[in-house]
Design a protein around this motif. Structure first.
Motif, PDB file in Angstrom:
ATOM      1  N   GLY A   9       0.555  -0.669   0.222  1.00 33.70           N
ATOM      2  CA  GLY A   9       0.291  -0.027   0.002  1.00 33.70           C
ATOM      3  C   GLY A   9       1.015   1.119   0.327  1.00 33.70           C
ATOM      4  O   GLY A   9       0.852   2.264   0.854  1.00 33.70           O
ATOM      5  N   SER A  11       1.496   3.207  -1.790  1.00 33.11           N
ATOM      6  CA  SER A  11       1.303   4.314  -2.827  1.00 33.11           C
ATOM      7  C   SER A  11      -0.474   5.432  -2.413  1.00 33.11           C
ATOM      8  O   SER A  11      -1.202   6.255  -2.627  1.00 33.11           O
ATOM      9  CB  SER A  11       0.305   3.564  -4.011  1.00 33.11           C
ATOM     10  N   GLY A 152      -5.971   6.396  15.632  1.00 33.45           N
ATOM     11  CA  GLY A 152      -7.358   7.050  14.802  1.00 33.45           C
ATOM     12  C   GLY A 152      -7.358   7.842  13.652  1.00 33.45           C
ATOM     13  O   GLY A 152      -6.990   7.450  13.082  1.00 33.45           O
TER      14      GLY A 152
HETATM   15  N1  LIG Z   1      -9.089   7.521   6.930  1.00 35.10           N
HETATM   16  C1  LIG Z   1      -8.794   7.098   7.991  1.00 35.10           C
HETATM   17  O1  LIG Z   1      -9.000   8.589   8.977  1.00 35.10           O
HETATM   18  C2  LIG Z   1      -8.059   5.980   8.811  1.00 35.10           C
HETATM   19  C3  LIG Z   1      -8.420   6.314   9.976  1.00 35.10           C
HETATM   20  C4  LIG Z   1      -7.375   5.227  10.599  1.00 35.10           C
HETATM   21  C5  LIG Z   1      -6.666   4.101  10.004  1.00 35.10           C
HETATM   22  N2  LIG Z   1      -7.476   4.117   8.634  1.00 35.10           N
HETATM   23  C6  LIG Z   1      -6.594   3.109   7.743  1.00 35.10           C
HETATM   24  O2  LIG Z   1      -5.201   2.999   7.674  1.00 35.10           O
HETATM   25  C7  LIG Z   1      -4.744   2.143   6.965  1.00 35.10           C
HETATM   26  C8  LIG Z   1      -4.037   3.722   5.867  1.00 35.10           C
HETATM   27  O3  LIG Z   1      -4.615   4.638   5.354  1.00 35.10           O
HETATM   28  P1  LIG Z   1      -5.239   5.781   4.413  1.00 35.10           P
HETATM   29  O4  LIG Z   1      -6.050   6.736   4.453  1.00 35.10           O
HETATM   30  O5  LIG Z   1      -2.654   6.006   4.564  1.00 35.10           O
HETATM   31  O6  LIG Z   1      -5.163   4.625   3.066  1.00 35.10           O
HETATM   32  P2  LIG Z   1      -5.358   5.156   1.186  1.00 35.10           P
HETATM   33  O7  LIG Z   1      -4.743   6.811   1.244  1.00 35.10           O
HETATM   34  O8  LIG Z   1      -6.664   5.238   1.143  1.00 35.10           O
HETATM   35  O9  LIG Z   1      -4.278   4.020   0.872  1.00 35.10           O
HETATM   36  C9  LIG Z   1      -4.656   2.713  -0.103  1.00 35.10           C
HETATM   37  C10 LIG Z   1      -3.920   2.245  -0.083  1.00 35.10           C
HETATM   38  O10 LIG Z   1      -4.227   0.437  -0.654  1.00 35.10           O
HETATM   39  C11 LIG Z   1      -4.313   0.170  -1.552  1.00 35.10           C
HETATM   40  N3  LIG Z   1      -5.125  -0.966  -1.926  1.00 35.10           N
HETATM   41  C12 LIG Z   1      -6.717  -0.284  -1.987  1.00 35.10           C
HETATM   42  N4  LIG Z   1      -6.923  -1.201  -2.516  1.00 35.10           N
HETATM   43  C13 LIG Z   1      -6.265  -1.837  -2.487  1.00 35.10           C
HETATM   44  C14 LIG Z   1      -6.472  -3.602  -3.324  1.00 35.10           C
HETATM   45  N5  LIG Z   1      -8.106  -4.314  -3.057  1.00 35.10           N
HETATM   46  N6  LIG Z   1      -5.718  -4.407  -3.683  1.00 35.10           N
HETATM   47  C15 LIG Z   1      -3.874  -4.218  -3.079  1.00 35.10           C
HETATM   48  N7  LIG Z   1      -3.968  -2.785  -2.044  1.00 35.10           N
HETATM   49  C16 LIG Z   1      -5.611  -1.846  -2.579  1.00 35.10           C
HETATM   50  C17 LIG Z   1      -4.215   1.465  -2.604  1.00 35.10           C
HETATM   51  O11 LIG Z   1      -3.624   1.326  -3.327  1.00 35.10           O
HETATM   52  P3  LIG Z   1      -3.755   2.317  -5.219  1.00 35.10           P
HETATM   53  O12 LIG Z   1      -2.916   3.263  -4.644  1.00 35.10           O
HETATM   54  O13 LIG Z   1      -3.677   1.279  -5.824  1.00 35.10           O
HETATM   55  O14 LIG Z   1      -5.603   2.333  -4.698  1.00 35.10           O
HETATM   56  C18 LIG Z   1      -3.009   2.519  -1.499  1.00 35.10           C
HETATM   57  O15 LIG Z   1      -2.274   2.318  -1.877  1.00 35.10           O
HETATM   58  C19 LIG Z   1      -6.238   2.047   5.958  1.00 35.10           C
HETATM   59  O16 LIG Z   1      -6.097   0.447   6.121  1.00 35.10           O
HETATM   60  C20 LIG Z   1      -7.210   2.653   6.705  1.00 35.10           C
HETATM   61  O17 LIG Z   1      -8.273   1.845   6.304  1.00 35.10           O
HETATM   62  C21 LIG Z   1      -7.678   5.169   7.891  1.00 35.10           C
END
Ligand SMILES: NC(=O)c1ccc[n+]([C@@H]2O[C@H](COP(=O)([O-])OP(=O)(O)OC[C@H]3O[C@@H](n4cnc5c(N)ncnc54)[C@H](OP(=O)(O)O)[C@@H]3O)[C@@H](O)[C@H]2O)c1
Length: 212
Positions: A9, A11, A152
């Motif tokens: 992940g 990217s 969070g």
């Molecule tokens: N957003 C929040 O406030 C929050 C809070 C707590 C925890 N989290 C968790 O923290 C983690 C990181 O979050 P983030 O917002 O930094 O992530 P993000 O920017 O949404 O990036 C998600 C990553 O997962 C990859 N991905 C998505 N679908 C995939 C698949 N089917 N197979 C392989 N790779 C896949 C994406 O690849 P592509 O670039 O190819 O799409 C990207 O590299 C996630 O697990 C998220 O749920 C988020």
């Protein structure tokens, strides 16, 4: 075994920062991303493996020679309500299996605060918190040296991360709060080097550091 840290992940907005911070600290990194994933220019010269995360054999091949993995994959918000099941559960489970087969012993998973909770607004997106817990449980059962980091709400800000103080606690202790992605990235890498974080679920948020 080479001393390579894989980042899946990479990217994503947390993943690319994990990779940047790892490079800044002199680690050898390998980025695991999808075929069409976009990487920032800062990671242009990295060892990048583009693969179908649905194929276990491709994951195993990509992880061979790595001693650790930081999993920063996560379903991107979309109309596909199966996204969390497919990514936060199945794709995590497949990465765990691949680590076992490729001999990657140390794994840090970026999960989420409130993972496992059923009655939560975030579950409107495909029961994401339930799916995340299933992914976590697979890692906990794996026999690997794992750490689950539950941040969070993730913030994009890069402004003065040093002025933020981490709030770290055990499983199911924090219900709310936020944290810049940069600090989550740094913390995941610190966990890799901290034996006392093995087999622990750690919840992290941050708050402004108090002036001395
Ligand atoms: N957003 C929040 O406030 C929050 C809070 C707590 C925890 N989290 C968790 O923290 C983690 C990181 O979050 P983030 O917002 O930094 O992530 P993000 O920017 O949404 O990036 C998600 C990553 O997962 C990859 N991905 C998505 N679908 C995939 C698949 N089917 N197979 C392989 N790779 C896949 C994406 O690849 P592509 O670039 O190819 O799409 C990207 O590299 C996630 O697990 C998220 O749920 C988020």
């Amino acid at each position: 075994m080479d001393n390579i840290t894989a980042v899946s992940g990479a990217s994503g907005r947390t993943g690319f920062r994990v990779a940047e911070e790892a490079l800044a600290h002199g680690r050898a990194v390998r980025l695991l991303v999808r075929p069409a994933s976009k990487l920032p220019p800062s990671l242009a010269h990295c060892d990048v493996r583009r693969l179908d995360f649905g194929q276990l054999s491709q994951l195993v091949e990509a992880l061979r020679g790595c001693h650790s993995l930081v999993m920063a994959t996560g379903a991107r918000p979309s109309a596909n309500l199966l996204g969390p099941f497919q990514v936060d559960n199945q794709t995590v489970q497949r990465q765990v299996q691949a680590c076992q087969q490729a001999g990657v012993g140390r794994v840090v998973l970026v999960s989420s605060l409130c993972s496992g909770q059923l009655w939560h607004n975030l579950n409107l997106f495909g029961l994401i918190l339930v799916c995340k817990r299933w992914g976590e449980e697979a890692l906990e059962r794996s026999g690997l040296d794992w750490t689950i980091v539950r941040p969070g709400g993730l913030k994009e800000t890069e402004a003065n991360p040093e002025q933020q103080e981490l709030v770290v606690s055990g499983a199911n202790t924090q219900q709310q709060g936020a944290i810049p992605r940069r600090l989550v990235a740094r913390y995941c890498l610190e966990c890799l080097d901290a034996p006392d974080t093995v087999h622990r679920v750690l919840e992290i948020t941050s708050k402004p550091r108090r002036a001395l």
